[in-house]
Each structure stands twice: as C-alpha cells, then as structure tokens.
Motif scaffolding. Structure first.
Motif, PDB file in Angstrom:
ATOM      1  N   UNK A 137      35.572  22.817  -6.491  1.00 20.38           N
ATOM      2  CA  UNK A 137      36.355  22.703  -5.251  1.00 20.38           C
ATOM      3  C   UNK A 137      37.555  21.802  -5.534  1.00 20.38           C
ATOM      4  N   UNK A 138      38.748  22.338  -5.392  1.00 18.94           N
ATOM      5  CA  UNK A 138      39.975  21.606  -5.708  1.00 18.94           C
ATOM      6  C   UNK A 138      40.187  20.478  -4.700  1.00 18.94           C
ATOM      7  N   UNK A 139      40.570  19.294  -5.217  1.00 11.89           N
ATOM      8  CA  UNK A 139      40.869  18.154  -4.365  1.00 11.89           C
ATOM      9  C   UNK A 139      39.671  17.314  -3.993  1.00 11.89           C
ATOM     10  N   UNK A 140      38.492  17.693  -4.445  1.00 17.32           N
ATOM     11  CA  UNK A 140      37.290  16.942  -4.079  1.00 17.32           C
ATOM     12  C   UNK A 140      36.999  15.902  -5.159  1.00 17.32           C
ATOM     13  N   UNK A 141      36.984  14.618  -4.809  1.00 19.37           N
ATOM     14  CA  UNK A 141      36.691  13.579  -5.805  1.00 19.37           C
ATOM     15  C   UNK A 141      35.198  13.483  -6.088  1.00 19.37           C
ATOM     16  N   UNK A 142      34.831  12.555  -6.952  1.00 17.53           N
ATOM     17  CA  UNK A 142      33.427  12.372  -7.344  1.00 17.53           C
ATOM     18  C   UNK A 142      32.696  11.585  -6.252  1.00 17.53           C
ATOM     19  N   UNK A 143      32.283  12.289  -5.211  1.00 19.50           N
ATOM     20  CA  UNK A 143      31.596  11.629  -4.106  1.00 19.50           C
ATOM     21  C   UNK A 143      30.272  11.029  -4.550  1.00 19.50           C
ATOM     22  N   UNK A 331      61.739  10.284  -0.594  1.00 19.74           N
ATOM     23  CA  UNK A 331      60.684   9.918   0.352  1.00 19.74           C
ATOM     24  C   UNK A 331      59.368  10.126  -0.389  1.00 19.74           C
ATOM     25  N   UNK A 332      58.606   9.068  -0.548  1.00 18.57           N
ATOM     26  CA  UNK A 332      57.414   9.064  -1.410  1.00 18.57           C
ATOM     27  C   UNK A 332      56.150   9.211  -0.555  1.00 18.57           C
ATOM     28  N   UNK A 333      55.274  10.154  -0.943  1.00 19.73           N
ATOM     29  CA  UNK A 333      54.030  10.414  -0.212  1.00 19.73           C
ATOM     30  C   UNK A 333      52.842  10.135  -1.121  1.00 19.73           C
ATOM     31  N   UNK A 334      51.856   9.438  -0.588  1.00 17.25           N
ATOM     32  CA  UNK A 334      50.604   9.189  -1.309  1.00 17.25           C
ATOM     33  C   UNK A 334      49.420   9.366  -0.379  1.00 17.25           C
ATOM     34  N   UNK A 335      48.224   9.413  -0.943  1.00 21.01           N
ATOM     35  CA  UNK A 335      47.018   9.619  -0.150  1.00 21.01           C
ATOM     36  C   UNK A 335      45.839   8.894  -0.780  1.00 21.01           C
ATOM     37  N   UNK A 336      44.874   8.516   0.056  1.00 17.67           N
ATOM     38  CA  UNK A 336      43.621   7.943  -0.425  1.00 17.67           C
ATOM     39  C   UNK A 336      42.520   8.999  -0.541  1.00 17.67           C
ATOM     40  N   UNK A 337      42.813  10.247  -0.187  1.00 17.72           N
ATOM     41  CA  UNK A 337      41.786  11.291  -0.195  1.00 17.72           C
ATOM     42  C   UNK A 337      41.231  11.547  -1.585  1.00 17.72           C
ATOM     43  N   UNK A 338      42.083  11.467  -2.616  1.00 21.03           N
ATOM     44  CA  UNK A 338      41.633  11.781  -3.976  1.00 21.03           C
ATOM     45  C   UNK A 338      40.956  10.596  -4.644  1.00 21.03           C
ATOM     46  N   UNK A 339      41.344   9.381  -4.273  1.00 22.84           N
ATOM     47  CA  UNK A 339      40.754   8.191  -4.889  1.00 22.84           C
ATOM     48  C   UNK A 339      39.490   7.766  -4.143  1.00 22.84           C
ATOM     49  N   UNK A 340      39.518   7.864  -2.826  1.00 26.76           N
ATOM     50  CA  UNK A 340      38.381   7.455  -1.999  1.00 26.76           C
ATOM     51  C   UNK A 340      37.545   8.689  -1.637  1.00 26.76           C
ATOM     52  N   UNK A 341      37.801   9.271  -0.464  1.00 23.76           N
ATOM     53  CA  UNK A 341      37.123  10.505  -0.063  1.00 23.76           C
ATOM     54  C   UNK A 341      37.961  11.166   1.026  1.00 23.76           C
ATOM     55  N   UNK A 472      37.423  19.710 -11.115  1.00 24.64           N
ATOM     56  CA  UNK A 472      36.202  19.190 -11.725  1.00 24.64           C
ATOM     57  C   UNK A 472      35.843  17.788 -11.229  1.00 24.64           C
ATOM     58  N   UNK A 473      36.675  17.212 -10.353  1.00 26.50           N
ATOM     59  CA  UNK A 473      36.422  15.845  -9.895  1.00 26.50           C
ATOM     60  C   UNK A 473      35.079  15.682  -9.210  1.00 26.50           C
ATOM     61  N   UNK A 474      34.730  16.638  -8.339  1.00 26.89           N
ATOM     62  CA  UNK A 474      33.500  16.520  -7.577  1.00 26.89           C
ATOM     63  C   UNK A 474      32.323  17.257  -8.163  1.00 26.89           C
ATOM     64  N   UNK A 475      32.406  17.701  -9.409  1.00 27.08           N
ATOM     65  CA  UNK A 475      31.334  18.488 -10.032  1.00 27.08           C
ATOM     66  C   UNK A 475      30.622  17.666 -11.107  1.00 27.08           C
ATOM     67  N   UNK A 476      29.303  17.638 -11.048  1.00 31.78           N
ATOM     68  CA  UNK A 476      28.526  16.963 -12.087  1.00 31.78           C
ATOM     69  C   UNK A 476      28.558  17.784 -13.364  1.00 31.78           C
ATOM     70  N   UNK A 477      28.070  17.209 -14.465  1.00 35.64           N
ATOM     71  CA  UNK A 477      28.054  17.940 -15.740  1.00 35.64           C
ATOM     72  C   UNK A 477      27.210  19.196 -15.632  1.00 35.64           C
ATOM     73  N   UNK A 478      26.076  19.103 -14.923  1.00 40.45           N
ATOM     74  CA  UNK A 478      25.221  20.283 -14.743  1.00 40.45           C
ATOM     75  C   UNK A 478      25.931  21.336 -13.894  1.00 40.45           C
ATOM     76  N   UNK A 479      26.636  20.886 -12.831  1.00 41.90           N
ATOM     77  CA  UNK A 479      27.389  21.822 -11.984  1.00 41.90           C
ATOM     78  C   UNK A 479      28.482  22.520 -12.782  1.00 41.90           C
ATOM     79  N   UNK A 480      29.131  21.777 -13.660  1.00 46.07           N
ATOM     80  CA  UNK A 480      30.217  22.348 -14.464  1.00 46.07           C
ATOM     81  C   UNK A 480      29.689  23.450 -15.367  1.00 46.07           C
ATOM     82  N   UNK A 481      28.608  23.193 -16.073  1.00 48.76           N
ATOM     83  CA  UNK A 481      28.054  24.196 -16.980  1.00 48.76           C
ATOM     84  C   UNK A 481      27.603  25.436 -16.208  1.00 48.76           C
ATOM     85  N   UNK A 482      26.870  25.222 -15.103  1.00 48.84           N
ATOM     86  CA  UNK A 482      26.373  26.350 -14.323  1.00 48.84           C
ATOM     87  C   UNK A 482      27.519  27.097 -13.663  1.00 48.84           C
ATOM     88  N   UNK A 483      28.553  26.368 -13.186  1.00 50.14           N
ATOM     89  CA  UNK A 483      29.670  27.001 -12.525  1.00 50.14           C
ATOM     90  C   UNK A 483      30.480  27.884 -13.448  1.00 50.14           C
TER      91      UNK A 483
END
Length: 491
Positions: A137-143, A331-341, A472-483
């Motif tokens: 899932x694109x944009x999802x960090x390591x929750x 005009x500079x834009x940033x977000x905490x969604x990728x670093x936090x949640x 790949x941010x929110x995917x575990x190693x097992x999720x990555x292999x299976x995915x």
C-alpha cells in the motif's frame, strides 16, 4: 445477557389538540418509527418517567402506551436493562423497512441531478487497490514499528491537562509552539529558510495542496505538472480550476526547457524534487537552478512537495529547493503522515512572508484549524527528541525492507518488472512489459489481498508502458515475500 445498545430517540410527534388519546398517539408513533427503521431492534428506549418529563405530560399515558406496545410485541423489558425495541420484529415490519430502504436508494424521478463541475472533477476511477491494507500500500509507513505506548502517553498527558484555551478556536496558522518546532527542524534537516511566522499547519498534505491552489491560482490559469506525477495534486489543482500542462521527467527530474516551450505563460509548477513521485529520481542541481530562474523571470510560483525526503539511502537527504530560492517563489509543503501515521492528519506549508495574510485567510476559510490535542502532543514528540530518533530507526528499517523487495522481485518476477527509483522513500516503481495492462494487474492483485498501485493513472499523457508502484514501508518481510509471490501469479 448481552448489553442492550442505547440510541438516539427521534423527535416524538404529539398533537395535544387531537381527539386521539395521548397513549394512542404515542403507541402509533412508536409503531411507525420501528417499522420505518428509525428505531432498531434491541435499541433501548427512555424510561416512562424520563419520556413523560421530556414530553411534558403525565406519566400515565406513557405507561399505557408501553404496556400496549409490549403486548403487541414491539417492546420488551429486561431486568436491570430497561425497555428496548423487541429484538424479534414481526416479518411484516421487516418488509416495511425493506420498502423504505429501497425508496431511499432509488434514483429520483427524471434521472440524475446536476452537481457542480468541480464535483465531477473531484471524482476518480474506482481504485480497488486502495481497498485493503495488504502488502505494498503506497504511502503507508511502518505502523508495526511506531512507538504507540510513547505517543499514547503524550496524547493522554495533554488530554488530561487540556486548557480552556486549547478547547476553543485555535489560530488558523496553527499552534505556535508546534510551528516553532517545525521551523527549527526544517532549518536543520532540510535547509529550509523560515521562522515560525511562515509555518502554516494543515490537515495533511492534501489540504496543503488545496490551500495553495486556491490562494495562488485563478480559474483557467495554467500549471506545470510532472508527468507522471502525484494524482492527488492533479485533483487539487483541477478542482481549483487550473489547467494542467504535462511536463515529462527524465533522470534529472522535470524537463524545464520543455515546460518553458509548451507552457511559457504558466502561473505555477508542482514538483517533488527530492524524491519524484512516482518514479523516484531526484532533481539535479542544474535543473533546480533552471526552474528557480524560470519562476523568478515569469512571476510564477513553485509548489515543492517534500513528502518523504527524510528517507534517503544512498546518501544524506538532499536539501530543499526552498533553501536555495533567493526570490521567494517557492511554497514548501511537508507532512507527518509518512513519518508518523496517516490518521494523525497533520501537515504544514512554509509560506513566503508577504503571502502569509492570504494563506492565513485561505486556511481559515477551509476549516479554520487542526486538532489542538494532536498539535500539542506532536510538539512534545519533537521537542523531547522522539521524532529524530524515530526517523533514524525507520530509515534503517526501510532500507532492510527495500532490499527484501528487490530480492523478492528478482526471485519471483525476474525481468517481468523493470525496477526504477530505489534511492529514497518508502516505495519503488517498476515498468511492466509492453502491452501489459497495469490497472488490470492491480485489480487482480487487490482480489488476492495485495495493494499495488498502477502507474498509468499518474500520467496525464498516456504512457507507452504501464507499471506498478510498490509501497514497502508498511509491509513486513513476510508480507513482502508473500506479496511479490502473489504478484507473480497476477502477471
């Protein structure tokens, strides 16, 4: 016994001037409300005493109505739980609810009703790949690696000591201590030149884009757009009435010379220079200088989206374009969604000093201000050093997951996915063989629980080859292999 749920009681309609006795009026109202679905099976209803008090009548007609309804099977009473709508409603009542639901879902006479052109522009094709939280899932960090206990402690601390000022209406620019912390962080980590007065807190990066579009652009004005580029930016700019000018990207980033040829009169340009979305390259120094010179010469604005620049693996994070701008065009834009949640819904804009009043008004017009509770907790998270530690920890984790994605692609996909853009961020892109429909592949993968994003919808001008974006941010190693294994079946 299972707890009986409470619910809101719809307004009770009583006619004191009617010849019908009050208990009959009340009984009839309950029957209609139950048959229409306004009162649900198992829903608790007020006691006779409280309902009589609310209606301003004697308790006797309420008692009579409840007794009548219980005898008919509409209400039932449980010791210690009060009176509720009967859980087993007669079949004919169910039919009435079904008729009502059918009526509510039916199209009105005369076909569909007209909405605004903006509403049409906000629509997007069905994205089945966004319907699950599966691998990539694109944009999802390591929750799974987020410090929940620490964050919960900070939120609880501020919730317990929430002042009356914090519970009222906040400054549209945002909580000043958070703005100060962000300005300090951006100066040290991203070489952004600003102070707290220039920082505007938003409800995420998407709202930041919407504010920029509405403040900077009039309907019909042209904007350069990286092609491919971020679909959320397409949406924000188009709904503000902008005309998008697709400008191709190459290994050095956006092609400034091409943009100047096809859109010399453009009012703004949207870019993601540190980590181009979705292809992943960084804009070269020469292109950055060309773009800054073009903007200054043409009285144009540069909207810099720095969405995940904290995560760069081959070298230190690149400096922001804003930090090298000498004409205050960025005009500079940033977000905490990728670093936090993502559910935190906190982002920010760094605004040139002379534009602050207009951006202040734009933020106030859209939804006034962001949650003070989360702003306060985020301030402390940064000030106490947790933010910097979390970024360092996630940088190591994402590097490990990036290697795992590469290994799995080589193992399961071979040359069927040509990987590009791997130096930074939380995702990578890959090109599919010519003729392969990337949208169809994404939809098939979604049916198998794998969330890969197709590359084609990121383009304004249809590309010769489709591709896939793997987050790949929110995917575990097992999720990555299976995915990746499941993805190979889709191809």
């Amino acid at each position: 016994m299972q707890r009986i749920p409470a619910g809101f009681l719809p307004p009770v309609a009583m006619d004191v001037g009617s010849d019908m006795p009050m208990y009959q009026q009340l009984s009839e109202w309950f029957r209609r409300s139950i048959s229409s679905g306004q009162l649900r099976p198992g829903q608790r209803v007020p006691s006779t005493r409280s309902l009589a008090h609310e209606l301003g009548i004697s308790r006797i007609p309420v008692l009579g109505a409840y007794e009548q309804l219980q005898s008919e099977g509409f209400l039932e009473t449980f010791t210690g739980a009060g009176t509720c709508v009967a859980r087993a409603i007669p079949a004919d009542m169910t039919m009435e609810r079904a008729k009502r639901a059918s009526f509510l879902s039916a199209s009105p006479p005369g076909g569909s009703r007209r909405t605004s052109r903006r509403a049409v522009l906000m629509r997007s094709p069905e994205a089945t790949w966004l319907a699950n939280m599966g691998a990539f899932r694109v944009g999802l960090p390591a929750l799974d690696a987020f410090p929940f206990a620490l964050w919960s402690k900070l939120v609880s601390r501020h919730a317990r000591h929430l002042s009356m000022e914090a519970m009222g209406y906040g400054d549209p620019m945002g909580h000043l201590p958070l703005r100060e912390a962000i300005a300090e962080y951006l100066g040290a980590a991203r070489a952004v030149r600003c102070d707290a007065s220039q920082v505007l807190i938003t409800t995420g990066a998407q709202q930041a884009l919407q504010i920029c579009a509405h403040v900077l652009l009039d309907p019909g004005e042209r904007v350069w757009m990286e092609d491919p580029g971020y679909p959320g930016a397409h949406q924000a700019l188009r709904t503000a009435g902008a005309e998008l000018v697709p400008v191709p990207v190459d290994a050095e980033g956006i092609d400034v010379a091409h943009g100047a040829r096809v859109g010399a009169d453009a009012r703004a340009v949207y870019i993601s220079p540190s980590h181009q979305f979705p292809l992943g390259m960084a804009m070269s120094a020469s292109r950055r200088m060309q773009l800054l010179r073009w903007a200054a010469s043409n009285d144009a604005w540069i909207i810099e989206d720095d969405y995940d620049s904290e995560y760069r693996f081959g070298s230190r994070p690149l400096s922001s374009l804003q930090g090298t701008d000498t004409h205050a065009r960025v005009i500079y834009i940033g977000t905490f969604s990728k670093v936090m949640f993502p559910a935190l819904r906190l982002g920010y804009i760094v605004v040139p000093p002379d534009l602050v009043p207009d951006f202040h008004a734009g933020r106030d017009a859209i939804d006034t201000f962001s949650s003070m509770l989360y702003q306060s907790a985020m301030t402390e998270f940064i000030r106490e050093g947790h933010f910097a530690r979390h970024i360092r920890s996630m940088r190591t984790l994402y590097m490990e997951r990036r290697v795992a994605v590469h290994d799995a692609i080589r193992r399961y996909l071979g040359d069927r996915l040509e990987v590009i853009g791997t130096e930074a961020g939380m995702q990578l892109a890959g090109l599919l063989p010519p003729g392969v429909d990337d949208v169809a592949v994404s939809r098939r993968a979604a049916s198998m629980g794998v969330s890969v994003r197709p590359l084609t919808p990121c383009y304004i001008v249809p590309p010769e080859r489709g591709g896939l974006i793997l987050g790949y941010g929110g995917a575990s190693l097992a999720d990555i292999d299976d995915g990746v294994r499941k993805l190979s079946l889709c191809l």
